[in-house]
Design an enzyme around this catalytic site. Structure first.
Site, PDB file in Angstrom:
ATOM      1  N   VAL A 108      24.774  16.838  34.945  1.00  0.00           N
ATOM      2  CA  VAL A 108      23.635  17.572  34.228  1.00  0.00           C
ATOM      3  C   VAL A 108      24.016  18.719  33.377  1.00  0.00           C
ATOM      4  O   VAL A 108      24.991  19.419  33.749  1.00  0.00           O
ATOM      5  CB  VAL A 108      22.443  18.092  35.254  1.00  0.00           C
ATOM      6  CG1 VAL A 108      21.375  18.702  34.386  1.00  0.00           C
ATOM      7  CG2 VAL A 108      22.029  16.821  35.984  1.00  0.00           C
ATOM      8  N   CYS A 109      23.757  18.533  32.249  1.00  0.00           N
ATOM      9  CA  CYS A 109      24.018  19.744  31.330  1.00  0.00           C
ATOM     10  C   CYS A 109      25.355  20.028  30.939  1.00  0.00           C
ATOM     11  O   CYS A 109      26.272  19.011  30.725  1.00  0.00           O
ATOM     12  CB  CYS A 109      23.415  21.332  31.896  1.00  0.00           C
ATOM     13  SG  CYS A 109      23.241  22.531  30.592  1.00  0.00           S
ATOM     14  N   THR A 110      26.033  21.355  31.232  1.00  0.00           N
ATOM     15  CA  THR A 110      27.453  21.591  31.081  1.00  0.00           C
ATOM     16  C   THR A 110      28.329  20.983  32.368  1.00  0.00           C
ATOM     17  O   THR A 110      29.652  21.324  32.362  1.00  0.00           O
ATOM     18  CB  THR A 110      27.687  23.200  31.085  1.00  0.00           C
ATOM     19  OG1 THR A 110      26.931  23.686  32.093  1.00  0.00           O
ATOM     20  CG2 THR A 110      27.299  23.459  29.566  1.00  0.00           C
ATOM     21  N   ALA A 161      21.011  15.848  29.579  1.00  0.00           N
ATOM     22  CA  ALA A 161      21.259  17.065  28.409  1.00  0.00           C
ATOM     23  C   ALA A 161      21.260  18.384  29.008  1.00  0.00           C
ATOM     24  O   ALA A 161      22.152  18.866  29.801  1.00  0.00           O
ATOM     25  CB  ALA A 161      20.344  17.169  27.363  1.00  0.00           C
TER      26      ALA A 161
END
Length: 322
Positions: A108-110, A161
């Site tokens: 998730v995300c970074t 994202a």
């Protein structure tokens, strides 16, 4: 299988919402009758507490190095500590090991930076938070980072994202595992959409960046967004701006990252999306107001941008009664 083992990997300065979206959604899925049930554990290096970037601290349930497979799902979350995590050999080694023992691996995300540093995304298309996509793409050139979609599946690897996209990804997992009806029950309990399409854009072009610095580009952009039903061909826009098509294209690429035609198509599609969820206008009227020649052209633009036809988008996002 008596349970679906899910391990969420946390670390110093992880994002609390990334973790909570996953753990809460799966716990609610259990309450709605998921069978086998999800057994969700937060793991960290050494089993140490995870101090989130918000300042709150979570107690880990497992030491990452002591977790063994097989696992149903392995998820690495993001957070401001992602760079340090991606540089931690212990974390990378165990993420790499556990990924081999998992039915599916996700970030998730970074958290995508950890998967990338572990070599798990080499040669694959992946997404991450739009703000971090350029720097991660430069750091991990073997990965094709796409900053637009909410989430991407590439075989058994999934990348989401930013922040609340963890909710969309987890709902997609629940639907895949247990069917749409149970996923809808989870979504209703969470008071959220059933699931945004994976390739729905993370952000709108009308809010994702400040106006361009270049006066000519800014004036052209203002004309486009204010006259979507007009002739907005590159030739017409260049003539209005008093420059050649080639020069206008160069300016758009430099200041907006896309040529005029792509900018116009995205502006029209996002305006159509707004009309679909905020009005009861028929599709033909929406297409006409937004500069699409036909309803079929509108459908094609929606399929390319959002992954669903306009009628489906309206059904799942509308804020007014049809």
């Amino acid at each position: 299988m008596t349970e679906r083992r899910v391990v969420v990997v946390g670390y110093e300065a992880a994002e609390l919402l990334d973790i909570a979206c996953i753990t809460t959604s799966l716990e609610i899925a259990n309450l709605h009758g998921a069978s086998p049930a999800y057994d969700v554990r937060l793991a960290s290096p050494g089993g140490r507490p995870v101090r989130c970037c918000s300042g709150l601290t979570l107690l880990a349930q497992e030491a990452l190095e002591r977790v063994t497979g097989p696992l149903d799902t392995l998820v690495v979350v993001g957070g401001t500590g992602h760079a340090a995590a991606a540089g931690n050999r212990l974390i990378l080694a165990h993420v790499r090991r556990l990924s081999r023992e998992s039915r599916r691996t996700a970030s998730v995300c970074t958290g995508a930076s950890v998967l990338a540093a572990a070599g798990l995304l080499d040669g694959r298309r992946a997404t991450t938070h739009w703000r971090w996509a350029p720097s991660l793409a430069a750091r991990y050139p073997k990965v094709v980072f796409d900053p637009d979609p909410i989430f991407i599946r590439d075989g058994g690897l999934c990348t989401a994202a930013g922040v609340t996209s963890a909710l969309d990804l987890t709902l997609a997992f629940v639907e895949e595992d247990e069917g749409a009806a149970l996923a809808r029950g989870v979504a209703r309990n969470l008071v959220t959409y059933l699931q945004r399409p994976g390739n729905q854009a993370q952000v709108s072009m009308f809010t994702d960046s400040p106006p361009p610095d270049n006066d000519l580009v800014r004036r052209t952009v203002d004309h486009v967004t204010g006259h979507l039903d007009a002739d907005l061909s590159t030739a017409a826009l260049a003539a209005r701006a008093g420059v050649s098509e080639r020069h206008l294209t160069r300016l758009f690429l430099r200041h907006l990252g896309r040529p005029p035609a792509r900018f116009v198509r995205r502006a029209r599609t996002e305006a159509a999306a707004h009309l679909l969820v905020s009005t009861t206008l028929p599709l033909a009227a929406v297409a006409s107001r937004c500069g699409f020649g036909t309803v079929e052209t509108l459908r094609q633009a929606f399929a390319a941008r959002y992954g669903v036809p306009p009628s489906r988008y309206r059904a799942t996002h509308s804020s007014v009664n049809a």
